[in-house]
Design an enzyme around this catalytic site. Structure first.
Site, short mmCIF file in Angstrom:
data_model
loop_
_atom_site.label_atom_id
_atom_site.label_comp_id
_atom_site.label_asym_id
_atom_site.label_seq_id
_atom_site.Cartn_x
_atom_site.Cartn_y
_atom_site.Cartn_z
N GLN A 97 2.99 9.92 1.46
CA GLN A 97 4.28 9.23 1.34
C GLN A 97 5.04 9.62 0.07
O GLN A 97 6.23 9.34 -0.05
CB GLN A 97 4.09 7.71 1.37
CG GLN A 97 3.61 7.19 2.71
CD GLN A 97 3.50 5.68 2.67
OE1 GLN A 97 2.48 5.16 2.25
NE2 GLN A 97 4.55 4.98 3.07
N HIS B 44 -3.69 0.85 7.89
CA HIS B 44 -2.34 1.42 7.85
C HIS B 44 -2.29 2.63 6.91
O HIS B 44 -1.75 3.68 7.27
CB HIS B 44 -1.37 0.32 7.39
CG HIS B 44 0.05 0.76 7.25
ND1 HIS B 44 1.07 0.24 8.01
CD2 HIS B 44 0.64 1.67 6.41
CE1 HIS B 44 2.21 0.81 7.65
NE2 HIS B 44 1.97 1.68 6.69
N GLU B 45 -2.87 2.48 5.72
CA GLU B 45 -2.83 3.58 4.75
C GLU B 45 -3.70 4.75 5.20
O GLU B 45 -3.34 5.91 5.03
CB GLU B 45 -3.24 3.09 3.36
CG GLU B 45 -2.37 1.99 2.78
CD GLU B 45 -0.87 2.24 2.89
OE1 GLU B 45 -0.45 3.41 2.82
OE2 GLU B 45 -0.12 1.27 3.08
N GLY C 64 0.83 -1.20 0.00
CA GLY C 64 0.00 0.00 0.00
C GLY C 64 0.86 1.25 0.00
O GLY C 64 2.05 1.20 0.35
N CYS D 241 6.58 -0.49 6.62
CA CYS D 241 6.12 0.69 5.87
C CYS D 241 7.26 1.20 5.00
O CYS D 241 8.40 1.26 5.46
CB CYS D 241 5.70 1.77 6.88
SG CYS D 241 5.17 3.31 6.14
N LEU D 242 6.95 1.57 3.77
CA LEU D 242 7.99 2.07 2.87
C LEU D 242 8.61 3.37 3.39
O LEU D 242 9.72 3.72 3.01
CB LEU D 242 7.42 2.29 1.46
CG LEU D 242 6.98 1.00 0.73
CD1 LEU D 242 6.38 1.35 -0.63
CD2 LEU D 242 8.13 0.03 0.56
N HIS E 179 -1.94 7.04 7.51
CA HIS E 179 -1.03 8.01 6.88
C HIS E 179 -1.75 9.32 6.58
O HIS E 179 -1.13 10.39 6.63
CB HIS E 179 -0.46 7.45 5.57
CG HIS E 179 0.71 6.54 5.75
ND1 HIS E 179 1.89 6.95 6.33
CD2 HIS E 179 0.90 5.24 5.41
CE1 HIS E 179 2.75 5.94 6.34
NE2 HIS E 179 2.18 4.88 5.79
CO CO Z 1 3.03 3.02 5.56
#
Ligand code: CO
Length: 156
Positions: free
Chosen positions: A51, A130-131, A46, A88-89, A134
């Site tokens: 991000q 999670h997304e 995701g 997480c990226l 953000h």
């Molecule tokens: Co993330």
């Protein structure tokens, strides 16, 4: 399409609340395309707009060959609880355990501005949560029960 730079921890944008998307237009669709390309390049599940440095309420999730795009998402229902590992990226090399709902129902708009609604359990529910976080300026480490660097966890 083009790869975008992924913002990592330390950048203030990750702590900010994203603003609603007021109009779903070609610019938004281009950002979504770029987000998908970027997420795939880095093997993510995701990716949320903040991000890639865009403080707007939209994210993508790709799971089992299905791509979910959600603009201005809102949860309709959250049930149960499950504790699992997350990464997480924007927090490269880090892992943590986080408690999330086991089931969620979420609505929003797709890339054409049409209303969409999805149900997810397990990994999909976790990814939606999670997304969505953000967009609220919350990172999984902020919710983590345990948080560690990949490859450094002590044997239990
Ligand atoms: Co993330």
């Amino acid at each position: 399409m083009a790869l975008r730079n992924i913002v990592t921890e330390g950048d203030e944008i990750l702590k900010k609340k994203a603003r609603e998307v007021s109009e779903v237009n070609d610019r938004i669709r281009l950002i979504l395309d770029d987000m998908l390309e970027t997420m795939r390049e880095y093997d993510g599940v995701g990716l949320a707009a903040p991000q890639v440095g865009i403080l707007r309420r939209m994210f993508i999730v790709e799971l089992e060959d299905k791509v979910y795009e959600l603009i201005n998402p809102e949860f309709l229902e959250q049930k149960g609880s499950i504790i699992e590992e997350e990464a997480c990226l924007s927090l490269p090399g880090m892992v943590g355990t986080v408690e999330r709902p086991a089931f969620v129902r979420i609505k929003g708009m797709d890339r054409h501005g049409h209303s969409v609604e999805y149900e997810g359990e397990g990994l999909l529910a976790k990814a939606f949560c999670h997304e969505y976080d953000h967009l609220e300026g919350i990172l999984f480490k902020d919710r983590a029960i345990k948080y560690w660097e990949l490859g450094t966890e002590d044997e239990e």
